[in-house]
Design a protein around this motif. Structure first.
Motif, mmCIF file in Angstrom:
data_model
loop_
_atom_site.group_PDB
_atom_site.id
_atom_site.type_symbol
_atom_site.label_atom_id
_atom_site.label_comp_id
_atom_site.label_asym_id
_atom_site.label_seq_id
_atom_site.Cartn_x
_atom_site.Cartn_y
_atom_site.Cartn_z
ATOM 1 N N PHE A 98 65.145 133.957 73.571
ATOM 2 C CA PHE A 98 63.865 134.592 73.896
ATOM 3 C C PHE A 98 63.504 135.577 72.792
ATOM 4 O O PHE A 98 64.350 136.327 72.310
ATOM 5 C CB PHE A 98 63.943 135.330 75.236
ATOM 6 N N MET A 99 62.231 135.564 72.409
ATOM 7 C CA MET A 99 61.725 136.557 71.465
ATOM 8 C C MET A 99 60.425 137.100 72.028
ATOM 9 O O MET A 99 59.482 136.349 72.291
ATOM 10 C CB MET A 99 61.480 135.938 70.095
ATOM 11 N N GLY A 100 60.390 138.426 72.231
ATOM 12 C CA GLY A 100 59.207 139.033 72.813
ATOM 13 C C GLY A 100 58.675 140.157 71.952
ATOM 14 O O GLY A 100 59.433 141.010 71.483
ATOM 15 N N TYR A 101 57.391 140.150 71.729
ATOM 16 C CA TYR A 101 56.708 141.203 70.983
ATOM 17 C C TYR A 101 56.129 142.211 71.970
ATOM 18 O O TYR A 101 55.654 141.840 73.050
ATOM 19 C CB TYR A 101 55.550 140.630 70.172
ATOM 20 N N CYS A 102 56.131 143.498 71.598
ATOM 21 C CA CYS A 102 55.439 144.516 72.384
ATOM 22 C C CYS A 102 55.970 144.535 73.816
ATOM 23 O O CYS A 102 57.145 144.840 74.036
ATOM 24 C CB CYS A 102 53.930 144.262 72.298
ATOM 25 N N ILE A 103 55.171 144.179 74.782
ATOM 26 C CA ILE A 103 55.618 144.135 76.169
ATOM 27 C C ILE A 103 56.742 143.121 76.363
ATOM 28 O O ILE A 103 57.466 143.148 77.366
ATOM 29 C CB ILE A 103 54.425 143.834 77.110
ATOM 30 N N GLY A 104 56.920 142.250 75.381
ATOM 31 C CA GLY A 104 58.018 141.288 75.419
ATOM 32 C C GLY A 104 59.386 141.930 75.344
ATOM 33 O O GLY A 104 60.388 141.293 75.683
ATOM 34 N N VAL A 123 65.405 138.621 70.904
ATOM 35 C CA VAL A 123 64.844 139.481 69.861
ATOM 36 C C VAL A 123 63.723 140.302 70.486
ATOM 37 O O VAL A 123 62.815 139.747 71.109
ATOM 38 C CB VAL A 123 64.296 138.656 68.678
ATOM 39 N N LEU A 124 63.806 141.621 70.321
ATOM 40 C CA LEU A 124 62.787 142.538 70.819
ATOM 41 C C LEU A 124 62.015 143.035 69.604
ATOM 42 O O LEU A 124 62.517 143.843 68.823
ATOM 43 C CB LEU A 124 63.418 143.711 71.567
ATOM 44 N N CYS A 125 60.811 142.508 69.422
ATOM 45 C CA CYS A 125 60.006 142.795 68.234
ATOM 46 C C CYS A 125 58.926 143.833 68.576
ATOM 47 O O CYS A 125 58.084 143.579 69.432
ATOM 48 C CB CYS A 125 59.373 141.507 67.725
ATOM 49 N N GLN A 126 58.980 144.984 67.932
ATOM 50 C CA GLN A 126 58.031 146.082 68.202
ATOM 51 C C GLN A 126 57.933 146.378 69.697
ATOM 52 O O GLN A 126 56.845 146.447 70.273
ATOM 53 C CB GLN A 126 56.648 145.739 67.646
ATOM 54 N N PRO A 127 59.088 146.570 70.373
ATOM 55 C CA PRO A 127 59.051 146.688 71.833
ATOM 56 C C PRO A 127 58.417 147.985 72.310
ATOM 57 O O PRO A 127 58.542 149.032 71.669
ATOM 58 C CB PRO A 127 60.536 146.648 72.213
ATOM 59 N N VAL A 128 57.747 147.897 73.438
ATOM 60 C CA VAL A 128 57.231 149.102 74.085
ATOM 61 C C VAL A 128 58.380 149.820 74.772
ATOM 62 O O VAL A 128 59.419 149.231 75.094
ATOM 63 C CB VAL A 128 56.119 148.779 75.108
ATOM 64 N N GLY A 129 58.193 151.118 74.999
ATOM 65 C CA GLY A 129 59.184 151.913 75.698
ATOM 66 C C GLY A 129 58.660 153.314 75.890
ATOM 67 O O GLY A 129 57.648 153.707 75.299
#
Length: 207
Positions: A98-104, A123-129
Protein backbone atom coordinates in the motif's frame (compact mmCIF):
# COMPACT_ATOMS: atom_id res chain seq x y z
CA UNK A 1 -15.26 2.53 -15.51
CA UNK A 2 -15.26 -0.40 -13.01
CA UNK A 3 -17.07 -0.26 -9.68
CA UNK A 4 -17.05 -2.38 -6.54
CA UNK A 5 -20.34 -2.46 -4.64
CA UNK A 6 -21.20 -3.79 -1.22
CA UNK A 7 -24.52 -2.90 0.36
CA UNK A 8 -24.94 0.86 0.19
CA UNK A 9 -21.26 1.47 -0.62
CA UNK A 10 -20.16 1.98 -4.23
CA UNK A 11 -16.45 2.40 -5.02
CA UNK A 12 -15.01 3.57 -8.33
CA UNK A 13 -11.56 2.12 -9.04
CA UNK A 14 -8.97 1.71 -11.76
CA UNK A 15 -6.02 -0.59 -12.27
CA UNK A 16 -3.04 -0.71 -14.59
CA UNK A 17 0.03 -2.89 -15.04
CA UNK A 18 0.83 -6.37 -13.77
CA UNK A 19 2.85 -7.97 -11.01
CA UNK A 20 2.52 -7.89 -7.24
CA UNK A 21 -0.55 -5.84 -6.22
CA UNK A 22 0.05 -2.24 -5.11
CA UNK A 23 -2.91 -0.23 -3.83
CA UNK A 24 -2.17 3.49 -4.15
CA UNK A 25 -4.32 6.37 -2.92
CA UNK A 26 -3.69 9.96 -4.05
CA UNK A 27 -3.73 12.97 -1.75
CA UNK A 28 -6.50 15.51 -1.45
CA UNK A 29 -7.75 14.96 2.08
CA UNK A 30 -11.35 13.75 2.04
CA UNK A 31 -11.36 14.52 -1.70
CA UNK A 32 -8.86 11.76 -2.52
CA UNK A 33 -9.70 11.05 -6.17
CA UNK A 34 -8.34 9.09 -9.10
CA UNK A 35 -8.37 12.34 -11.07
CA UNK A 36 -5.90 13.86 -8.58
CA UNK A 37 -2.96 11.77 -9.80
CA UNK A 38 -1.58 14.29 -12.35
CA UNK A 39 -1.21 16.86 -9.55
CA UNK A 40 0.59 14.63 -7.02
CA UNK A 41 4.29 14.97 -6.22
CA UNK A 42 4.64 12.00 -8.59
CA UNK A 43 2.05 9.82 -10.30
CA UNK A 44 2.44 6.37 -8.74
CA UNK A 45 0.07 4.80 -11.27
CA UNK A 46 2.39 5.84 -14.09
CA UNK A 47 5.70 5.35 -12.28
CA UNK A 48 5.03 1.80 -11.07
CA UNK A 49 2.79 0.30 -13.76
CA UNK A 50 5.69 -1.62 -15.32
CA UNK A 51 6.56 -3.30 -12.03
CA UNK A 52 3.30 -3.73 -10.12
CA UNK A 53 -0.40 -4.32 -10.58
CA UNK A 54 -1.37 -0.78 -9.55
CA UNK A 55 -4.86 -0.21 -8.18
CA UNK A 56 -6.38 3.12 -7.17
CA UNK A 57 -9.80 4.39 -6.18
CA UNK A 58 -12.02 7.37 -5.46
CA UNK A 59 -12.47 7.37 -1.69
CA UNK A 60 -15.97 7.20 -0.27
CA UNK A 61 -17.86 10.53 -0.58
CA UNK A 62 -14.98 12.47 -2.14
CA UNK A 63 -16.43 15.49 -3.92
CA UNK A 64 -15.90 15.23 -7.67
CA UNK A 65 -15.59 11.45 -7.49
CA UNK A 66 -17.85 8.51 -8.16
CA UNK A 67 -17.60 6.61 -4.87
CA UNK A 68 -20.34 6.93 -2.29
CA UNK A 69 -21.54 5.49 0.97
CA UNK A 70 -22.87 6.36 4.41
CA UNK A 71 -21.15 9.00 6.55
CA UNK A 72 -19.52 6.63 9.04
CA UNK A 73 -19.54 8.93 12.06
CA UNK A 74 -18.88 6.19 14.61
CA UNK A 75 -15.88 4.62 12.84
CA UNK A 76 -14.66 6.89 10.03
CA UNK A 77 -11.16 5.43 9.61
CA UNK A 78 -12.50 1.90 9.88
CA UNK A 79 -15.00 2.56 7.10
CA UNK A 80 -12.23 3.67 4.75
CA UNK A 81 -10.25 0.52 5.60
CA UNK A 82 -13.37 -1.59 4.98
CA UNK A 83 -13.74 -0.01 1.53
CA UNK A 84 -10.08 -0.61 0.67
CA UNK A 85 -9.99 -4.19 1.94
CA UNK A 86 -13.36 -4.87 0.32
CA UNK A 87 -11.99 -3.73 -3.03
CA UNK A 88 -9.00 -6.08 -2.62
CA UNK A 89 -11.42 -8.92 -1.84
CA UNK A 90 -13.47 -8.02 -4.91
CA UNK A 91 -10.33 -8.26 -7.05
CA UNK A 92 -9.32 -11.59 -5.52
CA UNK A 93 -6.22 -10.11 -3.88
CA UNK A 94 -5.05 -11.31 -0.49
CA UNK A 95 -1.58 -9.81 0.09
CA UNK A 96 -0.65 -6.38 -1.27
CA UNK A 97 1.57 -3.37 -0.77
CA UNK A 98 0.00 0.00 0.00
CA UNK A 99 1.17 3.51 -0.80
CA UNK A 100 -0.85 6.46 0.44
CA UNK A 101 -0.33 10.16 -0.09
CA UNK A 102 -1.56 12.79 2.38
CA UNK A 103 -4.62 11.25 4.04
CA UNK A 104 -3.22 7.96 2.77
CA UNK A 105 -0.84 7.98 5.73
CA UNK A 106 -3.64 7.33 8.24
CA UNK A 107 -5.19 4.95 5.68
CA UNK A 108 -1.95 2.92 5.65
CA UNK A 109 -1.75 2.69 9.42
CA UNK A 110 -5.40 1.67 9.78
CA UNK A 111 -4.95 -1.03 7.14
CA UNK A 112 -1.86 -2.35 8.94
CA UNK A 113 -3.84 -2.46 12.20
CA UNK A 114 -6.89 -4.11 10.61
CA UNK A 115 -5.12 -6.57 8.32
CA UNK A 116 -1.45 -7.03 9.28
CA UNK A 117 -1.38 -10.39 7.50
CA UNK A 118 -2.43 -8.78 4.20
CA UNK A 119 -0.41 -5.54 4.00
CA UNK A 120 3.16 -6.69 3.41
CA UNK A 121 4.67 -3.17 3.34
CA UNK A 122 3.49 0.43 3.20
CA UNK A 123 4.73 3.82 2.05
CA UNK A 124 3.38 6.95 3.74
CA UNK A 125 4.01 9.82 1.32
CA UNK A 126 3.56 13.36 2.73
CA UNK A 127 1.27 11.94 5.44
CA UNK A 128 -1.12 14.09 7.41
CA UNK A 129 -0.85 14.12 11.18
CA UNK A 130 -1.46 16.22 14.24
CA UNK A 131 0.41 19.52 14.31
CA UNK A 132 0.53 21.28 17.68
CA UNK A 133 0.81 24.72 16.03
CA UNK A 134 -2.11 24.06 13.65
CA UNK A 135 -4.20 21.44 15.48
CA UNK A 136 -7.33 21.97 13.36
CA UNK A 137 -5.68 22.13 9.92
CA UNK A 138 -7.41 18.98 8.68
CA UNK A 139 -10.67 19.62 10.54
CA UNK A 140 -10.97 23.12 9.09
CA UNK A 141 -10.26 21.88 5.56
CA UNK A 142 -13.08 19.37 5.87
CA UNK A 143 -15.46 21.80 7.56
CA UNK A 144 -14.93 24.74 5.21
CA UNK A 145 -14.73 23.00 1.84
CA UNK A 146 -15.47 19.26 1.78
CA UNK A 147 -18.49 19.38 4.12
CA UNK A 148 -20.51 22.20 2.53
CA UNK A 149 -20.01 20.78 -0.96
CA UNK A 150 -21.07 17.31 0.18
CA UNK A 151 -24.18 18.72 1.86
CA UNK A 152 -25.07 20.63 -1.31
CA UNK A 153 -25.19 17.41 -3.34
CA UNK A 154 -26.47 15.01 -0.66
CA UNK A 155 -29.83 15.97 0.84
CA UNK A 156 -29.40 13.22 3.44
CA UNK A 157 -26.26 14.84 4.93
CA UNK A 158 -26.31 17.84 7.28
CA UNK A 159 -23.46 19.97 8.62
CA UNK A 160 -24.20 18.59 12.09
CA UNK A 161 -23.37 15.13 10.75
CA UNK A 162 -20.29 16.48 8.98
CA UNK A 163 -19.05 18.12 12.19
CA UNK A 164 -19.52 14.92 14.21
CA UNK A 165 -17.72 12.95 11.51
CA UNK A 166 -14.78 15.37 11.33
CA UNK A 167 -14.53 15.41 15.12
CA UNK A 168 -14.11 11.63 15.17
CA UNK A 169 -11.59 11.78 12.34
CA UNK A 170 -9.35 14.51 13.72
CA UNK A 171 -10.25 15.65 17.24
CA UNK A 172 -10.74 12.63 19.50
CA UNK A 173 -8.20 12.06 22.26
CA UNK A 174 -6.36 9.33 20.35
CA UNK A 175 -6.04 11.61 17.29
CA UNK A 176 -3.13 13.63 18.70
CA UNK A 177 -0.60 11.85 16.48
CA UNK A 178 -1.52 10.10 13.21
CA UNK A 179 -5.34 10.27 13.64
CA UNK A 180 -6.31 6.71 12.70
CA UNK A 181 -4.44 4.57 15.25
CA UNK A 182 -2.82 4.97 18.66
CA UNK A 183 0.81 5.66 19.48
CA UNK A 184 0.99 2.22 21.07
CA UNK A 185 -0.01 0.58 17.80
CA UNK A 186 2.55 2.53 15.77
CA UNK A 187 5.26 1.71 18.29
CA UNK A 188 4.48 -2.00 18.12
CA UNK A 189 3.73 -2.26 14.38
CA UNK A 190 5.82 -4.96 12.68
CA UNK A 191 4.89 -4.14 9.06
CA UNK A 192 7.78 -2.56 7.12
CA UNK A 193 7.03 1.04 6.23
CA UNK A 194 8.74 3.96 4.55
CA UNK A 195 7.73 7.48 5.59
CA UNK A 196 8.33 10.30 3.09
CA UNK A 197 7.54 13.35 5.24
CA UNK A 198 6.43 16.82 4.32
CA UNK A 199 6.34 19.95 6.48
CA UNK A 200 3.07 21.87 6.13
CA UNK A 201 0.25 22.64 8.59
CA UNK A 202 -1.67 19.53 7.46
CA UNK A 203 1.29 17.31 6.49
CA UNK A 204 2.89 17.48 9.90
CA UNK A 205 6.63 16.91 10.06
CA UNK A 206 6.14 16.80 13.84
CA UNK A 207 4.00 13.66 13.52
Amino acid sequence: MPFYEKGDVRIRYEEVGSGFPLLVTPGGGLNSLISNWPNQVFNAMEEFKNDFRCITMDQRNANGGESSGPIAVDDPWGAFADDQLGLMDHLGINEFCFMGYCIGGPFALKLMERAPERVVAAVLCQPVGHNAKFPDAMYDMGHDSWGPELCARRSDVTMDTVEAYLNNLYRVESADFVYSVTRDFVQSCQTPMLVMPDNTPAHSYEA
